[in-house]
Design an enzyme around this catalytic site. Structure first.
Site, PDB file in Angstrom:
ATOM      1  N   GLY A  46      43.663  34.546  56.206  1.00 23.58           N
ATOM      2  CA  GLY A  46      43.282  35.835  56.282  1.00 23.58           C
ATOM      3  C   GLY A  46      41.866  36.046  56.401  1.00 23.58           C
ATOM      4  O   GLY A  46      41.256  35.377  55.687  1.00 23.58           O
ATOM      5  N   GLN A  51      34.118  40.770  55.121  1.00 22.68           N
ATOM      6  CA  GLN A  51      33.571  39.455  55.146  1.00 22.68           C
ATOM      7  C   GLN A  51      32.941  38.882  56.073  1.00 22.68           C
ATOM      8  O   GLN A  51      32.466  37.679  55.910  1.00 22.68           O
ATOM      9  CB  GLN A  51      34.990  38.505  54.898  1.00 22.68           C
ATOM     10  CG  GLN A  51      35.879  38.757  53.613  1.00 22.68           C
ATOM     11  CD  GLN A  51      36.748  37.879  53.497  1.00 22.68           C
ATOM     12  OE1 GLN A  51      37.964  38.263  54.156  1.00 22.68           O
ATOM     13  NE2 GLN A  51      36.736  36.643  52.669  1.00 22.68           N
ATOM     14  N   CYS A  93      39.387  32.603  48.094  1.00 26.14           N
ATOM     15  CA  CYS A  93      38.884  33.371  49.002  1.00 26.14           C
ATOM     16  C   CYS A  93      37.653  32.833  49.675  1.00 26.14           C
ATOM     17  O   CYS A  93      36.938  32.235  49.119  1.00 26.14           O
ATOM     18  CB  CYS A  93      38.424  34.742  48.129  1.00 26.14           C
ATOM     19  SG  CYS A  93      37.643  35.763  49.216  1.00 26.14           S
ATOM     20  N   HIS A 135      45.699  40.718  49.967  1.00 19.97           N
ATOM     21  CA  HIS A 135      44.387  40.104  49.505  1.00 19.97           C
ATOM     22  C   HIS A 135      43.503  40.948  50.633  1.00 19.97           C
ATOM     23  O   HIS A 135      42.581  41.064  50.159  1.00 19.97           O
ATOM     24  CB  HIS A 135      44.453  38.453  49.820  1.00 19.97           C
ATOM     25  CG  HIS A 135      43.384  38.188  49.436  1.00 19.97           C
ATOM     26  ND1 HIS A 135      42.887  37.046  48.540  1.00 19.97           N
ATOM     27  CD2 HIS A 135      42.030  38.011  50.245  1.00 19.97           C
ATOM     28  CE1 HIS A 135      41.679  36.370  48.412  1.00 19.97           C
ATOM     29  NE2 HIS A 135      41.196  37.136  49.656  1.00 19.97           N
ATOM     30  N   GLU A 136      43.761  40.819  51.974  1.00 18.78           N
ATOM     31  CA  GLU A 136      42.915  41.379  52.959  1.00 18.78           C
ATOM     32  C   GLU A 136      42.869  42.813  52.548  1.00 18.78           C
ATOM     33  O   GLU A 136      41.673  43.513  53.085  1.00 18.78           O
ATOM     34  CB  GLU A 136      43.275  41.090  54.403  1.00 18.78           C
ATOM     35  CG  GLU A 136      43.555  39.443  54.605  1.00 18.78           C
ATOM     36  CD  GLU A 136      42.274  38.480  54.033  1.00 18.78           C
ATOM     37  OE1 GLU A 136      41.209  39.266  53.980  1.00 18.78           O
ATOM     38  OE2 GLU A 136      42.594  37.500  53.768  1.00 18.78           O
ATOM     39  N   HIS A 139      40.358  43.610  50.229  1.00 18.39           N
ATOM     40  CA  HIS A 139      39.062  43.446  50.830  1.00 18.39           C
ATOM     41  C   HIS A 139      38.543  44.826  51.346  1.00 18.39           C
ATOM     42  O   HIS A 139      37.494  45.213  51.195  1.00 18.39           O
ATOM     43  CB  HIS A 139      38.933  42.415  51.788  1.00 18.39           C
ATOM     44  CG  HIS A 139      38.468  41.030  51.234  1.00 18.39           C
ATOM     45  ND1 HIS A 139      37.588  40.749  50.381  1.00 18.39           N
ATOM     46  CD2 HIS A 139      39.323  39.903  51.258  1.00 18.39           C
ATOM     47  CE1 HIS A 139      37.571  39.428  50.148  1.00 18.39           C
ATOM     48  NE2 HIS A 139      38.454  38.762  50.654  1.00 18.39           N
TER      49      HIS A 139
HETATM   50 NI    NI Z   1      39.322  37.054  50.565  1.00 20.20          NI
END
Ligand code: NI
Length: 171
Positions: A46, A51, A93, A135-136, A139
């Site tokens: 992902g 990021q 990550c 998780h994403e 973010h």
């Molecule tokens: Ni991450």
């Protein structure tokens, strides 16, 4: 298609809530494709736009790591609308290299977002897929997986990362 540079821990973009996307333009679509290629090259399951240096609410997820085109998901403005259960599992990550810790996440989730065609999408997920989405989605809200650890553990990891940054080992 050129690959994007992955932003690492310490960059303020990673702890900032990203902007909602008002419209999926051709440019955003192309950017999402570059995110997919960057994610496959990393490799990762992902990726979120912050990021790769862009503070917009856009994520890509593909558990097949690019093996199967049908498995790639691009979602704008993703949010969790329902969650159930809890699972503790090790997680990492791409922006925090070489750190893996067990993180508590919902076992099952329902999320909504906008697909590249501009249509609203509702996705039910469990297991690793649910974890990847959580998780994403974190973010794009400026939350890192280490923020979900106990204060003690988080403190230790931050100290370790700070030392690495000072030694020039994260950049
Ligand atoms: Ni991450």
């Amino acid at each position: 298609m050129s690959i994007l540079e992955i932003v690492k821990y310490g960059d303020p973009i990673l702890i900032k809530k990203a902007e909602k996307i008002k419209k999926i333009t051709e440019e955003i679509e192309e950017f999402a494709q570059r995110m997919l290629q960057t994610m496959y090259a990393a490799p990762g399951l992902g990726l979120a736009a912050p990021q790769v240096g862009r503070s917009i609410q856009l994520i890509t997820v593909d558990l097949s790591r690019g093996e199967n085109n049908k498995n790639s998901i691009i979602l704008a403005n993703p949010e969790i609308i329902n969650k159930e259960g809890e699972v503790l599992l090790e997680e990492g990550c791409l922006s925090i290299p070489d750190i893996q810790e067990k993180v508590l996440r919902p076992a099952r989730i329902v999320i909504k977002g906008i697909d590249p065609k501009g249509d609203e999408k509702i996705i039910e997920a469990e297991g690793l897929l649910a974890r990847a989405f959580c998780h994403e989605i974190d973010h794009v809200n400026g939350t890192l997986f280490i923020d979900r650890l106990s204060p003690l553990k988080k403190g230790l990891i931050r100290k370790k990362l700070k030392k690495r940054i000072q030694a020039g080992k994260i950049s």
